[in-house]
Every structure is written in C-alpha cells, then in structure tokens.
Design an enzyme around this catalytic site. Sequence first.
Site, PDB file in Angstrom:
ATOM      1  N   GLY A 131     -21.674 -49.260  71.058  1.00 49.58           N
ATOM      2  CA  GLY A 131     -22.423 -48.224  71.770  1.00 49.58           C
ATOM      3  C   GLY A 131     -22.978 -47.194  70.795  1.00 49.58           C
ATOM      4  O   GLY A 131     -24.134 -46.754  70.921  1.00 49.58           O
TER       5      GLY A 131
ATOM      6  N   TYR B 236      -3.953 -60.117  69.139  1.00 47.79           N
ATOM      7  CA  TYR B 236      -4.900 -59.938  68.025  1.00 47.79           C
ATOM      8  C   TYR B 236      -6.029 -60.959  68.137  1.00 47.79           C
ATOM      9  O   TYR B 236      -7.212 -60.618  68.085  1.00 47.79           O
ATOM     10  CB  TYR B 236      -4.153 -60.110  66.708  1.00 47.79           C
ATOM     11  CG  TYR B 236      -4.978 -59.859  65.462  1.00 47.79           C
ATOM     12  CD1 TYR B 236      -5.497 -58.597  65.199  1.00 47.79           C
ATOM     13  CD2 TYR B 236      -5.212 -60.880  64.537  1.00 47.79           C
ATOM     14  CE1 TYR B 236      -6.235 -58.359  64.040  1.00 47.79           C
ATOM     15  CE2 TYR B 236      -5.940 -60.653  63.383  1.00 47.79           C
ATOM     16  CZ  TYR B 236      -6.451 -59.390  63.138  1.00 47.79           C
ATOM     17  OH  TYR B 236      -7.181 -59.162  61.991  1.00 47.79           O
TER      18      TYR B 236
ATOM     19  N   THR C  25      -6.192 -61.884  52.896  1.00 49.04           N
ATOM     20  CA  THR C  25      -6.638 -61.106  51.741  1.00 49.04           C
ATOM     21  C   THR C  25      -5.485 -60.223  51.281  1.00 49.04           C
ATOM     22  O   THR C  25      -4.668 -59.797  52.096  1.00 49.04           O
ATOM     23  CB  THR C  25      -7.856 -60.244  52.131  1.00 49.04           C
ATOM     24  OG1 THR C  25      -8.843 -61.104  52.700  1.00 49.04           O
ATOM     25  CG2 THR C  25      -8.456 -59.532  50.937  1.00 49.04           C
TER      26      THR C  25
END
Length: 313
Positions: A102, A145, A175
């Site tokens: 938005g 998740y 990572t």
Amino acid sequence: MRVVITGGAGFLGSHLCDRFLAEGHEVIAIDNLITGNVANIAHLAGHKSFKFIHHDISNFIFIDGPVDAVLHFASPASPVDYLKYPIQTLKVGALGTHNTLGLARAKGARFMLASTSEVYGDPLVHPQHEDYYGNVNTIGPRGVYDEAKRFAEAMVMAYHRTHGIDTRIVRIFNTYGPRMRLEDGRVVPNFIAQALRGEPLTVYGDGSQTRSFCYYSDLIEGIYRLFNSTYTDPVNIGNPHAEKSIAELAHIINDLTNNPGGIVFQPRARTENDPQTRRPDISRARSVLSWEPKVSLEDGLRETIRFFKDKQA
Ligand code: UDP
C-alpha cells in the site's frame, strides 16, 4: 533514491541498509525489534542519509515525503523465532506485506519482497527451480512462515497485475554471516556458539538433511542486481555449490574452531517438516542477473566465526 527497508535492523536488512547507503541512496529503516537489533545499525546513527523508525509494519505505515522503493525484509526468519512468534510471523507476512505494498502504491515506488526457499516446503524435487510449486504442510508448525511468505508472493503479484506496481520477488536460501544473533537458533550461529564454548554441536536427527549455505555478501549482491533489473517473476538467490549435510557442516565448523567437543545427535522432533534436502537452482539468476555466488563455505564461515569471537570478547 529514497528507500524504505523494513526489517532494517535485522541480519539481512541492516546489510541492505549499508549497501543502499554506499550506493548513495537515502535509507529509512523500519523495525519492531522483536528479532532485529539496533546494534546492527548503531554505526549508522547520525548518518545524514539514514533514518530509523521503530514501528511494527503489521500496522499502518506513515512516511512523510517521497519514497522511490520499498524493500520488505521484516520477518522472523529462524525456525526457532517463528515458532516462538507464530502469529507475528503470519501478520508481518500478510498484513505487513499488504501495508508495505500500500505504501509503494501510494508513493509510486518500486517494491521488493524478501521471500524464501521455505515456499518450496520439504521439496519433492531437487534442486529447487522457481517453477516448482512446493510441498508445504499448511497446518504444520513451519506453516506460519511458509504460508505467510506464499501469501506475500501472491499479494505482490496481485498488486503487480492489478495496480501495475513495479515488483521484485527474491527467494532467499539459507544465508549466514556477521550480524546473525548468536542465540538466533539457526544451524550456523548455533554450531559456532557451541563450538566457541567448546561444547558438542547439536545435530538434529541423523544429520543427513542438507542445506546450501550462502554468505551474506553474495546474497546482498544478488538482491541488489535483482532490484536494479526489470525482472518481476521470483528469483532464487542462494549458493548451490555449498550444499552440505548438517553432519558435514558440524565437522567443518569443529575443524575451523578446533573444537574438542565433537557432535551430539538429538531428536529432530522440534522441527516437524524439517526439509530433508535444499539446494537452489540458480540458472534464472545466472541468466537474468549474471549473478553467481563467489565466497566459499570455508571462507564465509571463517569470517562469521571471527565476528562471533569478537562479539564474545
Ligand atoms: N539444525 C541442527 N542443529 C541445530 C540447529 C539446526 O541440526 O542446532 C538443523 C535443523 O534441524 C535443520 C538444519 O539444521 O535440518 C537447518 O536448520 P536452520 O534452523 O538453520 O534453518 P532451516 O533451513 O531449517 O530453515
């Protein structure tokens, strides 16, 4: 450009702040600090092009003035964290994505979503290409998740198609590197923390499950290239060369730290639906971004071990 980075005090978000500032952009970092840490951006305090807003983006986001890009990197990302904050994880992936889209729409800004290899769930194809739809248990503990990120991708594409927003989706594979929390719970910080204490490394299950470990600097480079491209479909960024079983990873970290503690095997029950294998197919990133990870697992781990040692000192 004036760039908003949500999760800007987190592991990857803070490295992204550094990268955008180094490229001469203005950065507004937003973080609610439930898993982020101001220590990650302390060095930016007083920087003329940097601003930090302590805010939960599951609520309406107000930014004064123009915004050229919104990078949505806020979310608990360690399984330990998202199991601890399941509802916040769903909210930041769903409401937070809606609010940041938005904002991008209101400002006419480019938008980038930090998505994840978890959209592939416990994958039935190996390695994982972007065209694979995944194998996710919606009602399992990791669903909070995985489904939040899958919803987020769908929302991004809906804004792209409906409102013509210029969007990017990066699917980030495991990572590691400096600025992860020692108590983050993910395998690399867990093992390094245990090794530096001379304790045995806790391998869940038989340790045959694999992950492919990408050093943060390679990842940030890939993200930056994707951001600057015009490519709107999802792109995997991760290191396919560094696929290791968790038992192998434990041996590597014990070797690099001269840890006499060895390894202890623990039941894998904590992580129901823990993916058995994970390796990115990066042919899309190679062809679209001319990107390839460069840092070897050993070199990246050495740097990460040094970071955690300094932190403890
Ligand atoms: N793992 C482990 N010992 C630890 C932490 C994690 O054996 O102390 C395993 C975990 O079960 C999973 C893998 O390491 O198979 C990677 O877990 P992580 O939490 O880093 O992230 P994931 O890739 O599952 O999101």
